[in-house]
Design a protein around this motif. Sequence first.
Motif, PDB file in Angstrom:
ATOM      1  N   UNK A 266      40.544  35.442  46.680  1.00  0.00           N
ATOM      2  CA  UNK A 266      40.724  36.850  47.013  1.00  0.00           C
ATOM      3  C   UNK A 266      39.464  37.404  47.671  1.00  0.00           C
ATOM      4  N   UNK A 267      39.615  38.597  48.227  1.00  0.00           N
ATOM      5  CA  UNK A 267      38.473  39.271  48.829  1.00  0.00           C
ATOM      6  C   UNK A 267      37.994  40.440  47.989  1.00  0.00           C
ATOM      7  N   UNK A 268      38.797  40.865  47.029  1.00  0.00           N
ATOM      8  CA  UNK A 268      38.479  42.080  46.285  1.00  0.00           C
ATOM      9  C   UNK A 268      38.757  41.907  44.802  1.00  0.00           C
ATOM     10  N   UNK A 269      38.042  42.681  43.998  1.00  0.00           N
ATOM     11  CA  UNK A 269      38.222  42.647  42.548  1.00  0.00           C
ATOM     12  C   UNK A 269      39.625  43.075  42.155  1.00  0.00           C
ATOM     13  N   UNK A 270      40.196  44.040  42.882  1.00  0.00           N
ATOM     14  CA  UNK A 270      41.525  44.551  42.526  1.00  0.00           C
ATOM     15  C   UNK A 270      42.593  43.478  42.634  1.00  0.00           C
ATOM     16  N   UNK A 271      42.514  42.627  43.654  1.00  0.00           N
ATOM     17  CA  UNK A 271      43.520  41.572  43.790  1.00  0.00           C
ATOM     18  C   UNK A 271      43.303  40.463  42.767  1.00  0.00           C
ATOM     19  N   UNK A 272      42.054  40.271  42.327  1.00  0.00           N
ATOM     20  CA  UNK A 272      41.812  39.320  41.254  1.00  0.00           C
ATOM     21  C   UNK A 272      42.509  39.789  39.967  1.00  0.00           C
ATOM     22  N   UNK A 273      42.455  41.087  39.729  1.00  0.00           N
ATOM     23  CA  UNK A 273      43.101  41.641  38.537  1.00  0.00           C
ATOM     24  C   UNK A 273      44.610  41.420  38.590  1.00  0.00           C
ATOM     25  N   UNK A 274      45.208  41.517  39.783  1.00  0.00           N
ATOM     26  CA  UNK A 274      46.647  41.281  39.921  1.00  0.00           C
ATOM     27  C   UNK A 274      47.000  39.844  39.564  1.00  0.00           C
TER      28      UNK A 274
END
Length: 833
Positions: A266-274
């Motif tokens: 991923x590129x972002x923390x938010x997508x890691x959380x998903x």
Amino acid sequence: MVHYGNKCSLAMPEGEVMTDTYTVNLSVRHLVEYVYRSGSIDARLQSVDAMHEGTKAHLRVQGNYGDGDQREVYLKADIAWGDLLFALDGRCDGLLATEPVPTIDEIKSSRGDLVRIKEEQGYAVHWAQAWFYAYMYAKQTGTEAMRVQLTYVQTGTGEEIRFVREASFEELECDVLEMVARYAPYAQLRKNHQEQRDVSIAELPFPFESYRAGQRKLAGAVYKTIDEGVSLFARAPTGIGKTVSTTYPAIKAIGSGVLQRIYYLTARTTTRAAAEDALILMKSQGLRIHAVTITAKDKICFQEETRCERESCSFADGYYDRINGAVLDIFEHETIMTRAVIEQYARKHSVCPFEFSLDLSYGADIVICDYNYVFDPRISFKRQYAEGKKRTALLIDEAHNLVDRAREMYSGELMKAPFLSMQRELKGRHKSAYLAAKAVNDNFIAQRKLLGESTQSVDHNLPEELVALVEAFAAEVEKLLESGVVLGGITETNASEIVLQTGDLFAQTEGTVGHIPDTPEVNQKRVNSSQLLDIYYGAQQFLRAAKVYDERFVTLTELTRKDMRVKLQCLDPSSLLGQMGKGYRSHIYFSATLTPLRYYMDMLGGREQDYTLSLPSPFSRDQLKVAIHPLSTRFADRGDSYVPIAELIQQSVQARRGNYFVFFPSYAYMNAVHEAYIELLGKLAGESSDEDVQVLLQRTDMSEAERDEFLSAFQPDNKRTLIGFAVMGGIFSEGVDLPGDRLIGVVIVGVGLPQLGIERNTLRDYYQKQGHNGFDYAYVIPGMNKVLQAGGRLIRSEKDSGTLLLIDDRYLQGAYLRLLPEEWLPLVENDLN
């Protein structure tokens, strides 16, 4: 470890060897690294040429072998241990058959002094590796005795030292069995886990009651792609459930034996959380799988200042003495290892949480991490061997972001001012380093004169003179850092981690390198390490770019207001992405905005045999209303657009109380319209409009806590209208999920084009020569991708509804209109009619 002739009392576990053995495929290097790592972490600088120098040293030594000697000899052996079967392999540097006794030669290179190596008579991890190779050869050939030789080479001077020992086959086998015994508990844990994992995967249902429209098709395409060992480029609109639709079939592929590991990039923390949420959901339905999330070092570090040195951090001090126990503990008791879980066990075992997560990643089934860990040569996984890659799939989320990220990974840039500053800092302290910094600064001055009246230039040739000077500067900096006369310099490291990965020796495996005394004489010579390290890392990146510089690069020289820069700019990252991603079984590129697919295949290195998939939106058209207001937002017209845009925003939010986002192409434009809007609210104060509207403004320097606070304000039960002013391509325009009434309207100002400049113009010219529409490739497609991402924040579920206003007259032009999503176009056309 090594007994060297002592009587061996170790034997394999008693009892009959089980027929249903579990095979542990393992490299010798990995096993000895696990068994013999000890000591402390220390931030160790690696020469940009470490691997290259190590290769040259190997070739030089091997070039002196006799006619009957062999180089790079592949060896393997199977060792039964209870119900485990260790299938071990490796490649020794040399097999010297011309010696009276067959001799294994293991070559290690070092940039540092060999004095300590002489004192230690070689390091245990190197003896262990060579000892293992000797055993494997003796077992294959029935040889009764072997000689083992360690050859150390100083890469700068070419100095060589050797240590030789001889052992019988029985002595070699005793030591090898001891190493296997020390690794066996970890292997047994992996065996038990795999059995439970595979049963849970076989029984795992799709985690929702039914598939959304397009979801089954995406999941099927992902499994087919992985099974065939090719790649997939998938445009999957918001709402399909991309995370579950990619992870679920990939997990099924693990269960069927097609895969061993998944990297979710991923590129972002938010997508890691998903991704974590999807795994937690499947865990609730019985899945037992080891998943690790890697968090950036500066975010997860327990210390106020991130200094990976024994003296500065108790979690680094003695790390390798405790890490194996920590790994066994967490793998035995946890499955989904998020940041919070890793921090908990890191504190329990007093180990660095960042390095802990890296060590866990090599044993995990799923690793959730940034793109860099696969595609960036600076920090990519070093212990991911070829066999492991063949059974690893890459799930690349929001893959549109990888294009520009990759260009930056492979580019290198230097500024003049830091070298001038370091030249002054070093003067009178370290003559050779001072002269090296001065030489780089002087080259900048010479290039400035060549520019004449111009402020920038583009050259298709590598600036070889500057590269040579930067190499010399980096070498001098390394000497300072290795000598310990720089504040924060390196005094110790764990060599097994480094030597076995790169072939370049920095220090010994156990204990510490001689510490430079903190005397007044030394302090007088010390320089600012923070500044020096920043320059050094920049120089390393510049030199890395120089090594791969070809027709896909240009050299940009530019005068800024207060400085001067030279950039080796990567124009086309597709080839380098292909090199870094080579060997992995399958690449799954997916995004809601992978449009047009042909563009992204070109940018990311797609091949003819790869699959593409474009899915329609799963949502009803009556959930979204799209409108275009043809107002020019071009740079020359922006001053006249502030007030009209403020009025359009007010008209949009007056229709329905709720939460809105307004996205802009730049901070400057956003701030100007924000000021105009606040002024408009002031004028409407008599109508109490200002009391009904709350305005939030994104800042460039927002902390993580401030970002969370910004988003948390978007609640469905707000008593007044909330408007968030933000920039396209920023932290709030991608990966943000505000379902239901948390967001009911989005206004997008402009078409998101990147700022005009030398870098984008160079991209335009490059792709034009490649037969593409250069302006589209450099400006239009990247800009419209930001538009699609920002608009995608609005409809996130079947129950959402909202309005989308696009402000720019270019939306009526074919080049822009055709890049709008298919699910928007009918709505736009109806609005225009």
